[in-house]
Design a protein around this motif. Structure first.
Motif, PDB file in Angstrom:
ATOM      1  N   PRO B  36      -5.954 -41.798 -91.689  1.00 13.24           N
ATOM      2  CA  PRO B  36      -6.503 -42.184 -92.989  1.00 13.24           C
ATOM      3  C   PRO B  36      -7.924 -41.665 -93.165  1.00 13.24           C
ATOM      4  O   PRO B  36      -8.596 -41.342 -92.189  1.00 13.24           O
ATOM      5  CB  PRO B  36      -6.501 -43.710 -92.952  1.00 13.24           C
ATOM      6  CG  PRO B  36      -5.827 -44.123 -91.711  1.00 13.24           C
ATOM      7  CD  PRO B  36      -5.682 -42.952 -90.830  1.00 13.24           C
ATOM      8  N   SER B  37      -8.351 -41.644 -94.394  1.00 13.59           N
ATOM      9  CA  SER B  37      -9.711 -41.225 -94.704  1.00 13.59           C
ATOM     10  C   SER B  37     -10.708 -42.167 -94.037  1.00 13.59           C
ATOM     11  O   SER B  37     -10.522 -43.374 -94.049  1.00 13.59           O
ATOM     12  CB  SER B  37      -9.846 -41.249 -96.226  1.00 13.59           C
ATOM     13  OG  SER B  37     -11.079 -40.811 -96.596  1.00 13.59           O
ATOM     14  N   GLY B  38     -11.733 -41.603 -93.426  1.00 15.41           N
ATOM     15  CA  GLY B  38     -12.741 -42.432 -92.754  1.00 15.41           C
ATOM     16  C   GLY B  38     -12.358 -42.843 -91.348  1.00 15.41           C
ATOM     17  O   GLY B  38     -13.062 -43.615 -90.695  1.00 15.41           O
ATOM     18  N   ALA B  39     -11.243 -42.301 -90.826  1.00 15.57           N
ATOM     19  CA  ALA B  39     -10.758 -42.693 -89.501  1.00 15.57           C
ATOM     20  C   ALA B  39     -11.580 -42.061 -88.382  1.00 15.57           C
ATOM     21  O   ALA B  39     -11.605 -42.574 -87.257  1.00 15.57           O
ATOM     22  CB  ALA B  39      -9.293 -42.305 -89.353  1.00 15.57           C
ATOM     23  N   LYS B  41     -11.724 -38.265 -88.178  1.00 16.22           N
ATOM     24  CA  LYS B  41     -11.213 -36.909 -87.917  1.00 16.22           C
ATOM     25  C   LYS B  41     -12.339 -35.878 -87.935  1.00 16.22           C
ATOM     26  O   LYS B  41     -12.468 -35.052 -87.026  1.00 16.22           O
ATOM     27  CB  LYS B  41     -10.153 -36.526 -88.962  1.00 16.22           C
ATOM     28  CG  LYS B  41      -8.960 -37.460 -89.030  1.00 16.22           C
ATOM     29  CD  LYS B  41      -7.925 -36.988 -90.031  1.00 16.22           C
ATOM     30  CE  LYS B  41      -8.411 -36.987 -91.475  1.00 16.22           C
ATOM     31  NZ  LYS B  41      -8.734 -38.346 -91.991  1.00 16.22           N
TER      32      LYS B  41
HETATM   33  N1  LIG Z   1     -23.468 -38.579 -90.867  1.00 14.88           N
HETATM   34  C1  LIG Z   1     -22.928 -39.819 -90.894  1.00 14.88           C
HETATM   35  N2  LIG Z   1     -23.719 -40.911 -90.882  1.00 14.88           N
HETATM   36  C2  LIG Z   1     -23.187 -42.133 -90.910  1.00 14.88           C
HETATM   37  N3  LIG Z   1     -21.891 -42.403 -90.943  1.00 14.88           N
HETATM   38  C3  LIG Z   1     -21.036 -41.362 -90.968  1.00 14.88           C
HETATM   39  C4  LIG Z   1     -21.512 -40.027 -90.947  1.00 14.88           C
HETATM   40  N4  LIG Z   1     -20.426 -39.193 -90.965  1.00 14.88           N
HETATM   41  C5  LIG Z   1     -19.351 -39.990 -91.012  1.00 14.88           C
HETATM   42  N5  LIG Z   1     -19.695 -41.293 -91.004  1.00 14.88           N
HETATM   43  C6  LIG Z   1     -18.810 -42.436 -90.992  1.00 14.88           C
HETATM   44  O1  LIG Z   1     -18.006 -42.346 -89.839  1.00 14.88           O
HETATM   45  C7  LIG Z   1     -16.681 -42.714 -90.131  1.00 14.88           C
HETATM   46  C8  LIG Z   1     -15.739 -41.557 -89.810  1.00 14.88           C
HETATM   47  O2  LIG Z   1     -15.989 -40.495 -90.726  1.00 14.88           O
HETATM   48  P1  LIG Z   1     -15.266 -39.091 -90.684  1.00 14.88           P
HETATM   49  O3  LIG Z   1     -15.293 -38.628 -89.290  1.00 14.88           O
HETATM   50  O4  LIG Z   1     -15.846 -38.234 -91.713  1.00 14.88           O
HETATM   51  O5  LIG Z   1     -13.779 -39.504 -91.066  1.00 14.88           O
HETATM   52  P2  LIG Z   1     -12.585 -38.649 -91.652  1.00 14.88           P
HETATM   53  O6  LIG Z   1     -12.939 -37.206 -91.542  1.00 14.88           O
HETATM   54  O7  LIG Z   1     -11.424 -39.047 -90.860  1.00 14.88           O
HETATM   55  O8  LIG Z   1     -12.423 -39.049 -93.092  1.00 14.88           O
HETATM   56  C9  LIG Z   1     -16.672 -43.138 -91.583  1.00 14.88           C
HETATM   57  O9  LIG Z   1     -16.829 -44.528 -91.647  1.00 14.88           O
HETATM   58  C10 LIG Z   1     -17.869 -42.448 -92.161  1.00 14.88           C
HETATM   59  O10 LIG Z   1     -18.399 -43.180 -93.235  1.00 14.88           O
END
Ligand SMILES: Nc1ncnc2c1ncn2[C@@H]1O[C@H](COP(=O)(O)OP(=O)(O)O)[C@@H](O)[C@H]1O
Ligand SMILES: [Mg+2]
Lengths: 309, 228
Positions: B36-39, B41
Motif C-alpha cells: 500500500p501507499s506509505g508502506a 517501498k
Molecule cells: N523524507 C521523509 N521524511 C519523513 N517521513 C518520510 C519521508 N519519506 C517518507 N516518509 C514517510 O515514511 C513512510 C514510508 O514512505 P515511502 O517509503 O515513501 O512509502 P511508499 O513508497 O511505499 O509509498 C510514510 O509514512 C512516509 O510519509
C-alpha cells in the motif's frame, strides 16, 4: 567488501578539465544577466577597494617619508675637546638602536639653519665671526618609532649639552599615520567581505536554477568535485572579469594624477605620490588575486549546500 | 548481490518507515516490491542507492557495505546501480543523446567510448532515430525509455526503479516492462517498486510485499495481492 581503493580518480583528466571550463563558461553565458550583476558587484567593490589601496599605499609612502626625516640633533658641550667628541661619537654608535651618526661642525649647522629659514636668513647675518651654535651630531635611529627612547639615552651621555628632536610633534605624527593605516586596512577588509557575500549570493541563485542538474549528476555517480569544478571556474572567471575594469580605470586615472601632482609646485621631498610603476602592477595583481579569491570562495560556499542531495 | 540484515529506518520527524527488513536478492533476479501507499517501498529503494541511510542494520550491495560507506564513496556505489524514477528526471535543455551521454561524462568516460555506447543503448530502447530531439518533444513512454537508457549506459549490475510506469498509460507501461524484462534477461538484476497490478500478475516474478515497514510476503512468481 567495502574497499577504500574504489574511490574516485582524484587526478583529473585534461579532457575533464576542458569540460569543466566549457561548462563554466556556458553557465556564465546562459545566466547572462545574473553574470552581469555579479561582475558589476565585483567591479564596484574592487574599484573602491583599489582607490583605497592606492590611497593607503600613498599615505604609507608619505608617512615613511616623514618618518625618514625624523632625526635627533645632539648638541655638544662647547668645553669638549676633540678627543671628548670622538669618544662621544663612539658612545653614540654603541647604542644598538642607532642607525647612523653624522658630525655637523658649527659652521655647517649655521648654514643649514640659514637655508631652512629661507627669506629670513638675513637675521643671521654677521654671525659667521661669532657663531653661537655648538658643534652637533645628527643621529638617525633604525626604527623611527624608537626616536624618543634613543633621545633619552643620548641625554645621559657625557659632553651632551642639549638634544632636539621635536618632542611631542614626532609622537603625534606617528600616532596619526598609524591611525590612518589601520582605518584603511579595516575599510579594505570590510569591502572585501561585502564583495564575497554578493558573489556568493549571486552564484547561489545560478545554482538554484541548476538544482535539478546537480541532483541528476549525483544520481548517476558524479563526485562532489566533479560537480564543484564548473562553479569554481564560473566564480573564478567572474572574479577576474570583475577585476579587469577597475584595473584599467585605476591605471589611467592614477597616471593623470601622478602627472598632475608630482609635476606641480605642491610636490616636495616629503609630499609626493608614488610613481605609476611598480604601484599599478602591485595594485593590479592585488585586485586580480582578490577578485579570483572572492569568486572562488563565493562559488564554493554556495555549492556546498547543494551537494547534500 | 543485495542483502539487508535487520534494517530499520526512522525519519528525523519520527516516522518509522522500515522496521526490521531482512532480504537477500541474488544476481540476475527480477523482484517486484509491492504494498500500500506509505508502506515504505520508496524508502526501501532509497536505502539501496544510498539516498537515505539506515537508522539501524546492514546493507550489502555489489561488494559495498552501503550502510557503512563514507560520504565520498557514495558516487562509486551509484555507478554500479542504474536508477529509474516515475518522473523520468531528464534534463530539459539537453537532447536525448546528451541526456544519456551525461551519465558517461560524469564518470569521465572518453568521447570515443561515449558515442558508440550511447547509440547502442538508444538502439536497445528503440530511440536511435530521436537522438537529437529534446525531452519535451517526446511522449511520456519515450521519455522513460531515455531515462532507462541513461540508467543502463554505464553497464550497471543492478537496475532499481521506483514506480517506473506510474505516469504511463497501460499500453506504454507494457512497452517499458518488456524492456526491463529484456535487460533482466541479459543478466542485470532488477528491483522495481510498483503499483501496477496487471503487470505483476501477468509478467510473473518474485514479489516482495511491504506493509507498514515490514516484509509481509515474499513469493517466487507471486501475485500483486491488493485490490487498488
Ligand atoms: N523524507 C521523509 N521524511 C519523513 N517521513 C518520510 C519521508 N519519506 C517518507 N516518509 C514517510 O515514511 C513512510 C514510508 O514512505 P515511502 O517509503 O515513501 O512509502 P511508499 O513508497 O511505499 O509509498 C510514510 O509514512 C512516509 O510519509
Ligand atoms: Mg513511493
Amino acid at each position: 567488501m567495502p574497499a577504500t581503493s574504489r574511490e574516485g580518480n582524484t587526478v583529473m583528466k585534461i579532457r575533464t578539465l576542458g569540460r569543466h571550463a566549457r561548462e563554466g563558461v556556458k553557465n556564465l553565458v546562459r545566466n547572462g544577466w545574473m553574470t552581469f550583476a555579479s561582475i558589476s558587484a565585483v567591479t564596484i567593490t574592487l574599484l573602491i577597494l583599489g582607490v583605497f589601496l592606492i590611497l593607503a599605499m600613498n599615505v604609507n609612502f608619505f608617512a615613511q617619508n616623514v618618518e625618514k626625516q625624523v632625526e635627533i640633533r645632539v648638541f655638544i658641550d662647547t668645553l669638549a675637546t676633540k678627543d671628548n667628541i670622538a669618544s662621544l661619537e663612539q658612545n653614540i654608535k654603541s647604542i644598538p638602536k642607532v642607525a647612523s651618526v653624522q658630525f655637523i661642525p658649527k659652521d655647517e649647522g649655521l648654514k643649514q639653519l640659514r637655508e631652512s629659514m629661507g627669506e629670513k636668513a638675513y637675521l643671521f647675518e654677521g654671525m659667521d665671526k661669532e657663531n653661537p651654535l655648538p658643534d652637533a651630531f645628527v643621529v638617525k635611529t633604525k626604527l623611527p618609532q624608537e626616536t624618543a627612547a634613543v633621545a633619552s639615552e643620548l641625554k645621559k651621555l657625557e659632553f651632551v649639552s642639549s638634544i632636539n628632536y621635536g618632542e611631542g610633534t614626532v609622537e603625534k605624527l606617528f600616532a596619526a599615520t598609524g591611525a590612518v593605516r589601520n582605518v584603511g586596512i579595516g575599510f579594505i577588509i570590510g569591502l572585501g567581505f561585502t564583495a564575497m557575500f554578493l558573489i556568493a549570493n549571486t552564484i547561489k541563485l545560478t545554482i538554484v536554477a541548476r538544482r535539478r542538474e546537480i541532483e541528476i549528476m549525483k544520481l548517476v555517480g558524479a563526485t562532489n568535485w566533479f560537480i564543484r569544478w564548473p562553479f569554481f571556474v564560473e566564480g573564478l572567471l567572474m572574479g577576474i572579469m570583475g577585476a579587469l575594469i577597475p584595473i584599467v580605470i585605476l591605471i589611467i586615472s592614477y597616471h593623470y594624477l601622478v602627472d598632475a601632482i608630482n609635476g606641480s609646485l605642491i610636490a616636495s621631498q616629503m609630499f609626493q605620490l608614488l610613481p605609476l610603476f611598480p604601484l599599478v602592477y602591485q595594485v593590479a595583481l592585488a585586485l586580480l588575486a582578490i577578485g579570483a579569491f572572492i569568486g572562488i570562495w563565493g562559488s564554493l560556499v554556495s555549492v556546498r549546500r547543494f551537494l547534500r542531495v | 548481490m543485495i542483502e539487508m540484515f535487520d534494517v530499520w529506518k526512522t525519519y528525523p520527524n519520527g516516522t518509522n518507515a522500515l522496521k526490521g527488513i531482512n532480504i537477500r536478492i541474488e544476481k540476475g533476479e527480477f523482484v517486484y516490491v509491492v504494498g500500500p501507499s506509505g508502506a515504505g517501498k520508496s524508502t526501501f529503494i532509497k536505502l539501496m542507492y544510498r539516498e537515505e541511510k539506515p537508522t539501524k542494520g546492514q546493507i550489502f550491495l555489489g561488494g559495498f557495505n552501503v550502510s557503512r560507506i563514507k560520504e565520498r564513496q557514495i558516487p562509486m556505489v551509484r555507478r554500479s546501480i542504474g536508477v529509474v524514477f516515475q518522473d523520468f528526471k531528464l534534463l530539459p535543455t539537453l537532447s536525448v543523446f546528451e541526456n544519456v551521454a551525461f551519465a558517461m561524462e560524469v564518470i569521465e568516460a572518453s568521447p570515443k567510448q561515449i558515442k558508440p555506447r550511447v547509440m547502442d543503448v538508444l538502439g536497445l530502447v528503440k530511440l536511435k532515430h530521436k537522438a537529437k530531439m529534446l525531452p519535451s518533444e517526446l511522449s511520456g513512454g519515450e521519455q522513460q525509455r531515455v531515462a532507462l537508457a541513461r540508467a543502463l549506459v554505464n553497464n550497471p549490475g543492478i537496475i532499481i526503479a521506483d514506480e517506473p510506469t506510474g505516469n504511463l498509460d497501460p499500453e506504454t507501461s507494457w512497452e517499458i516492462m518488456k524492456l526491463f524484462e529484456e535487460i533482466n534477461q541479459r543478466g542485470t538484476t532488477v528491483v522495481m517498486a510498483t503499483h501496477n497490478r496487471e503487470i505483476v500478475n501477468t509478467m510473473r516474478k518474485r514479489v516482495v510485499a511491504i506493509e507498514a515497514g515490514q516484509i509481509a510476503r515474499d513469493e517466487q512468481r507471486g501475485e500483486y495481492g491488493y485490490e487498488d
